[in-house]
Design an enzyme around this catalytic site. Sequence first.
Site, PDB file in Angstrom:
ATOM      1  N   ASP A 232       1.002  -1.383   0.090  1.00 58.39           N
ATOM      2  CA  ASP A 232      -0.201   0.032   0.033  1.00 58.39           C
ATOM      3  C   ASP A 232       0.789   1.209   0.101  1.00 58.39           C
ATOM      4  O   ASP A 232       2.069   1.011   0.425  1.00 58.39           O
ATOM      5  CB  ASP A 232      -1.078   0.075   1.151  1.00 58.39           C
ATOM      6  CG  ASP A 232      -2.077   1.072   0.882  1.00 58.39           C
ATOM      7  OD1 ASP A 232      -1.955   1.847  -0.033  1.00 58.39           O
ATOM      8  OD2 ASP A 232      -3.079   0.798   1.885  1.00 58.39           O
TER       9      ASP A 232
HETATM   10  C1  BGC Z   1      -4.981   3.371   0.302  1.00 59.79           C
HETATM   11  C2  BGC Z   1      -5.173   2.243  -1.019  1.00 59.79           C
HETATM   12  C3  BGC Z   1      -4.935   3.004  -2.147  1.00 59.79           C
HETATM   13  C4  BGC Z   1      -3.533   3.916  -2.099  1.00 59.79           C
HETATM   14  C5  BGC Z   1      -3.262   4.609  -3.496  1.00 59.79           C
HETATM   15  C6  BGC Z   1      -3.854   4.293   0.134  1.00 59.79           C
HETATM   16  O1  BGC Z   1      -3.860   5.251   1.237  1.00 59.79           O
HETATM   17  O2  BGC Z   1      -5.186   2.654   1.445  1.00 59.79           O
HETATM   18  O3  BGC Z   1      -6.384   1.797  -0.974  1.00 59.79           O
HETATM   19  O4  BGC Z   1      -4.928   2.195  -3.456  1.00 59.79           O
HETATM   20  O5  BGC Z   1      -3.528   4.763  -1.121  1.00 59.79           O
HETATM   21  O6  BGC Z   1      -4.038   5.650  -3.463  1.00 59.79           O
END
Ligand code: BGC
Length: 760
Positions: A232
């Site tokens: 993530d």
């Molecule tokens: C989120 C993800 C997301 C990623 C990119 C993170 O803060 O938890 O779900 O895909 O950011 O935006």
Amino acid sequence: MEASKIKDLVAAMTLEEKAGLCSGGDFWHTKAVERLGIPDIMVSDGPHGLRKQDLEGDHLGVNDSISAVCFPAGCGAATSFNRELIQSMGEALGDECQSENVAVILGPAVNIKRSPLCGRNFEYYSEDPYLASEIAAAHINGVQSRNVGTSIKHFMANNQETRRMSVNALIDERALHEIYLSTFENAIKKSKPWTVMSSYNKVNGPYVGENRQLMTDFLRDECGFDGLVMSDWGAVGDRVAGLEAGLDLEMPTSKGVRDRLIVEAVKTGAIDESVVDTACERILGIVYRAVENHNPSARTDWDDEHEKARKIAEETIVLLKNDDNILPLKAGNDIAFIGKYAQKPRFQGGGSSHINCIKVTSVLDEVKAQGISGVTYAQGFDDEEDVVDEALEAEAIRAAKAADVAVIFAGLPDAFESEGFDRSHMRMPDCQNHLISEIAKVQPNVVVVLHNGSPVEMPWLDEVKGVVESYLGGEAVGGAQCDILFGKVNPSAKLAETFPYKLEDNPSFLTGFGSGDEVVYSEGIFVGYRYYDKKKMPVMFPFGYGLSYTTFEYSNMKVSDKIMDDSKTLTVKLDVTNSGTVAGKEIVQLYVADLESTAIRPVKELKNFEKVYLEPGETKTVTMTLDKRAFAYYEPRIKDWYVEGGEFEIMAGKSSRDIVLGEKITYVQHKKLPVRYTVDTTMGDIFKDQRARAVVDHLYRAYFEGELSSQNEASEEAISNAMNDAMLENLPIHAVIPFAKAVITPAEIEEAVKKLNMLD
Ligand code: BGC
């Protein structure tokens, strides 16, 4: 590109190039290696729309993204219980990605709704792992049918926003497997996602991204996952440990900092270069899969997609209450639409899934477009601040009083639920609750239409005749709401989560989101309906519940075999009849209950479902299958799924609390669980095996010496032996020493244990 060519390519890379490939080139791209002609690819959020950022990237939905279609969020997708429908949504997303040259769309988000308060519940599917995994698989299959990758997220146990980047979730082994991992497992096995996104948090100690058991043993060995694991955004602590555990790609870019750590680790021998090679092969596998399958001629027709979003929304709106058949609304009635969300629906959540929509249809837009007369509008409340706006409220009350029916469009404002924070209570804004109650005082015919991503308390439930749960229904929600309210569409969604009366009823309430950096999942496997059922607790609306404008009858349930074992697959058939006067779709739910079990188990668990369309009077046969896993629990002693032999009931239900038909079957289990005897093993456990009992017979006799011999009547002896057994049930074998009437030595106990362990 063939695997051997990818290997050659990796072999041609320098260590620095390989380490570099293991992190992003920028916020949304992998790194290109120009010297070798290796291209980069773009990834973008998901899950229920494309959030492609051309300019400045961010992961909170702050900066702009290109225009795209916003489909119903995960909370709604799951209520459709419709695999084909969600697959078609995936196909549309895949087409959009192809037309925008996005290689991987980040989603679906499948974390379990452990608490109704999790800020991201609107993105998540369900409190039930089977339902969540089936809907996820459909989503993934849809997207990937267009040769665009998905990233099933957030692996794993990212069930709260509170301290999501540092919290350590303490989860017992059974809950870990039966609830939290099985969601990923079933979805991965059924749909082979290109990528998995590792979550921020820790589980039982280490960060998930540094946990080899989860990232490699589970994902690759157990689930057969063969794609790449990416972090993530920012979910990387110890990069080298992560790489070794199986975290291939760090996202977004580490600006070279952690690439250098990888180089250093290889040079000092801290990790083997082959670990870096493997990660690079996985990354390039996806890069070339995307590049070679890019379809530059793909186009999206926005009107078609908007229409598709509306069709999906129609199947995600749950009719929760319909007293006196207040719905559908009657033509010719004067109807007051009240509440800000009639004009500006809340149809998506905040954060990384936030879509920049092409167009949004409100229910008022749709009423106008369809030329429906007799509808007035009053705003009623403002959702900027939670205070009663007396002027708006008075106007709404006047409008409600003057009409035949009042329909109030209410729910949670953005400020109440979003990625990044959890809710602190389960209430709607006080000003909205107040408005609903005030309107119910002057108007007996009130319908409340809700917009929220997760359950809310409904203190006014008894004061209104109708409740419609729209969840966050995407950009075309207004069209779907209008057709459901006026009866053009028959509601066919059912809840993918329980609505408790109050937050305190929820099983996670006691430990909540934890204290400090630790959260204990004290409810174990008893998440959602598994808890409410076990406690026989009344709930506001149970899991799997939802009304229709027609009625359905179930009959003629047949199971292909009354005897089941590990090698068989059972087929369950039943007839469903539309016994009402309008066409509709019914969701038939199949639950399995272990009727006699020594393992602690939920009362029943959802193990299959089917949605069926029926004209009035029509009957169709629904067929579903159940295999070993539908009957099994995770047995920590063998670190595997196991079914205890005995009687099971297969139940067909309209909801988890409305089981209509059931069939009992016998599960035959030949595989015995291994038993390891120690001096602490209880006599009760030893007595379970007659051969073992024979081994300790002399100890048993020594314990009761004198008493046994004083009994002369055979029948009396039988009774007292049973009593004696019961008394010894919980006695560890070593405790025979102090309590036996005869003298028993520790050596004799150890000798008996040795013999017991030689039995198999
Ligand atoms: C989120 C993800 C997301 C990623 C990119 C993170 O803060 O938890 O779900 O895909 O950011 O935006």
